[in-house]
Scaffold this motif. Structure first.
Motif, PDB file in Angstrom:
ATOM      1  N   VAL A  30      -4.506  23.831   0.539  1.00 29.11           N
ATOM      2  CA  VAL A  30      -3.921  22.579   1.005  1.00 29.11           C
ATOM      3  C   VAL A  30      -3.078  22.032  -0.138  1.00 29.11           C
ATOM      4  N   TYR A  31      -1.842  21.681   0.179  1.00 29.08           N
ATOM      5  CA  TYR A  31      -0.903  21.212  -0.828  1.00 29.08           C
ATOM      6  C   TYR A  31      -0.725  19.699  -0.716  1.00 29.08           C
ATOM      7  N   TYR A  32      -0.750  19.048  -1.868  1.00 28.48           N
ATOM      8  CA  TYR A  32      -0.625  17.600  -1.959  1.00 28.48           C
ATOM      9  C   TYR A  32       0.453  17.239  -2.987  1.00 28.48           C
ATOM     10  N   CYS A  33       0.970  16.040  -2.879  1.00 27.29           N
ATOM     11  CA  CYS A  33       1.832  15.531  -3.936  1.00 27.29           C
ATOM     12  C   CYS A  33       1.232  14.226  -4.446  1.00 27.29           C
ATOM     13  N   GLN A  93      -2.943  13.347   3.265  1.00 24.64           N
ATOM     14  CA  GLN A  93      -3.814  14.298   3.954  1.00 24.64           C
ATOM     15  C   GLN A  93      -3.530  15.729   3.545  1.00 24.64           C
ATOM     16  N   GLY A  94      -2.397  15.938   2.877  1.00 24.16           N
ATOM     17  CA  GLY A  94      -2.028  17.283   2.468  1.00 24.16           C
ATOM     18  C   GLY A  94      -1.439  18.083   3.616  1.00 24.16           C
ATOM     19  N   THR A  95      -0.913  19.240   3.279  1.00 26.51           N
ATOM     20  CA  THR A  95      -0.383  20.157   4.285  1.00 26.51           C
ATOM     21  C   THR A  95      -0.925  21.549   3.987  1.00 26.51           C
ATOM     22  N   GLN A  96      -1.452  22.183   5.022  1.00 29.20           N
ATOM     23  CA  GLN A  96      -2.131  23.469   4.866  1.00 29.20           C
ATOM     24  C   GLN A  96      -1.116  24.609   4.823  1.00 29.20           C
ATOM     25  N   GLN A 117       0.844  -1.181   0.000  1.00 28.81           N
ATOM     26  CA  GLN A 117       0.000   0.000   0.000  1.00 28.81           C
ATOM     27  C   GLN A 117       0.884   1.237   0.000  1.00 28.81           C
ATOM     28  N   VAL A 118       0.713   2.088  -1.017  1.00 26.37           N
ATOM     29  CA  VAL A 118       1.490   3.307  -1.098  1.00 26.37           C
ATOM     30  C   VAL A 118       0.917   4.344  -0.138  1.00 26.37           C
ATOM     31  N   GLN A 119       1.805   5.027   0.533  1.00 25.63           N
ATOM     32  CA  GLN A 119       1.385   6.092   1.441  1.00 25.63           C
ATOM     33  C   GLN A 119       2.183   7.353   1.132  1.00 25.63           C
ATOM     34  N   LEU A 120       1.482   8.467   1.002  1.00 25.77           N
ATOM     35  CA  LEU A 120       2.087   9.777   0.801  1.00 25.77           C
ATOM     36  C   LEU A 120       1.837  10.624   2.036  1.00 25.77           C
ATOM     37  N   VAL A 121       2.895  11.231   2.558  1.00 23.87           N
ATOM     38  CA  VAL A 121       2.759  12.061   3.745  1.00 23.87           C
ATOM     39  C   VAL A 121       3.382  13.418   3.463  1.00 23.87           C
ATOM     40  N   GLU A 122       2.536  14.434   3.416  1.00 25.05           N
ATOM     41  CA  GLU A 122       2.983  15.807   3.188  1.00 25.05           C
ATOM     42  C   GLU A 122       3.185  16.526   4.515  1.00 25.05           C
ATOM     43  N   SER A 123       4.154  17.426   4.537  1.00 20.81           N
ATOM     44  CA  SER A 123       4.436  18.193   5.751  1.00 20.81           C
ATOM     45  C   SER A 123       5.093  19.509   5.384  1.00 20.81           C
ATOM     46  N   GLY A 124       5.214  20.383   6.372  1.00 25.70           N
ATOM     47  CA  GLY A 124       5.941  21.634   6.179  1.00 25.70           C
ATOM     48  C   GLY A 124       5.084  22.863   6.024  1.00 25.70           C
ATOM     49  N   GLY A 125       3.781  22.706   5.962  1.00 26.25           N
ATOM     50  CA  GLY A 125       2.912  23.859   5.822  1.00 26.25           C
ATOM     51  C   GLY A 125       2.836  24.669   7.104  1.00 26.25           C
ATOM     52  N   ALA A 171       2.553  37.250   4.028  1.00 16.51           N
ATOM     53  CA  ALA A 171       2.850  37.460   2.617  1.00 16.51           C
ATOM     54  C   ALA A 171       4.314  37.875   2.455  1.00 16.51           C
ATOM     55  N   GLY A 172       4.956  37.304   1.440  1.00 10.05           N
ATOM     56  CA  GLY A 172       6.369  37.554   1.210  1.00 10.05           C
ATOM     57  C   GLY A 172       7.292  36.539   1.860  1.00 10.05           C
ATOM     58  N   GLY A 173       6.743  35.725   2.725  1.00  3.67           N
ATOM     59  CA  GLY A 173       7.541  34.726   3.414  1.00  3.67           C
ATOM     60  C   GLY A 173       7.799  33.491   2.571  1.00  3.67           C
ATOM     61  N   SER A 174       8.433  32.505   3.208  1.00  7.58           N
ATOM     62  CA  SER A 174       8.823  31.276   2.512  1.00  7.58           C
ATOM     63  C   SER A 174       8.455  30.052   3.329  1.00  7.58           C
ATOM     64  N   LEU A 175       8.280  28.961   2.640  1.00  9.18           N
ATOM     65  CA  LEU A 175       8.056  27.659   3.261  1.00  9.18           C
ATOM     66  C   LEU A 175       8.717  26.587   2.407  1.00  9.18           C
ATOM     67  N   ARG A 176       9.071  25.487   3.030  1.00 12.45           N
ATOM     68  CA  ARG A 176       9.550  24.327   2.295  1.00 12.45           C
ATOM     69  C   ARG A 176       8.665  23.147   2.647  1.00 12.45           C
ATOM     70  N   LEU A 177       7.959  22.654   1.673  1.00 11.57           N
ATOM     71  CA  LEU A 177       7.081  21.512   1.863  1.00 11.57           C
ATOM     72  C   LEU A 177       7.817  20.225   1.503  1.00 11.57           C
ATOM     73  N   SER A 178       7.456  19.161   2.193  1.00 12.62           N
ATOM     74  CA  SER A 178       8.027  17.847   1.917  1.00 12.62           C
ATOM     75  C   SER A 178       6.908  16.844   1.688  1.00 12.62           C
ATOM     76  N   CYS A 179       7.193  15.857   0.859  1.00 17.19           N
ATOM     77  CA  CYS A 179       6.253  14.767   0.637  1.00 17.19           C
ATOM     78  C   CYS A 179       7.048  13.471   0.593  1.00 17.19           C
ATOM     79  N   ALA A 180       6.802  12.627   1.563  1.00 20.82           N
ATOM     80  CA  ALA A 180       7.504  11.355   1.653  1.00 20.82           C
ATOM     81  C   ALA A 180       6.591  10.238   1.176  1.00 20.82           C
ATOM     82  N   ALA A 181       7.135   9.386   0.312  1.00 17.15           N
ATOM     83  CA  ALA A 181       6.379   8.254  -0.230  1.00 17.15           C
ATOM     84  C   ALA A 181       6.935   6.956   0.330  1.00 17.15           C
ATOM     85  N   SER A 182       6.046   6.055   0.665  1.00 21.86           N
ATOM     86  CA  SER A 182       6.472   4.741   1.140  1.00 21.86           C
ATOM     87  C   SER A 182       5.679   3.665   0.421  1.00 21.86           C
ATOM     88  N   GLY A 183       6.264   2.471   0.359  1.00 21.15           N
ATOM     89  CA  GLY A 183       5.557   1.350  -0.226  1.00 21.15           C
ATOM     90  C   GLY A 183       5.562   1.310  -1.734  1.00 21.15           C
TER      91      GLY A 183
END
Length: 115
Positions: free
Chosen positions: A92-95, A107-110, A1-9, A14-26
């Motif tokens: 909400v951001y997804y991969c 579940q995505g990351t907001q 079973q593939v699982q995607l887990v997003e994080s970092g939101g 405004a004007g700021g930065s973020l780094r989102l991550s998406c880890a895949a398993s399986g």
């Protein structure tokens, strides 16, 4: 079973930065073209960035020059660096993979941008 887990939101100004991550398993991650999607309230999910197995990238016009997608196949992880955040980036951001049947969505990351 593939699982995607997003994080970092988070909540950023405004004007700021973020780094989102998406880890895949399986799954064998490295052979897939991966994409970052986002879904704002009341809107359809849209593709904002993509990266091939070889590292070629493509971006939606609305994010070009501000978003950078990258991947680490050894870690089965895809990243999205978001700079110069705008209010309209709130979503909400997804991969997921592209060009074939998608894996089960995570579940995505907001990401919330305050003006």
């Amino acid at each position: 079973q593939v699982q995607l887990v997003e994080s970092g939101g988070g909540l950023v100004q405004a004007g700021g930065s973020l780094r989102l991550s998406c880890a895949a398993s399986g799954t064998i991650f490295s052979v897939n073209t991966m994409g970052w999607f986002r879904q704002a309230p009341g809107k359809q999910r849209e593709l904002v960035a993509a990266i091939t197995s070889g590292g070629s990238t493509n971006y939606a016009d609305s994010v070009k020059g501000r978003f950078t997608i990258s991947r680490d196949n050894a870690k089965n992880t895809v990243y999205l660096q978001i700079n110069s955040l705008k209010f309209e980036d709130t979503a909400v951001y997804y991969c997921n993979r592209l060009y074939t049947s998608p894996w089960p969505w995570g579940q995505g990351t907001q990401v919330t941008v305050s003006s």
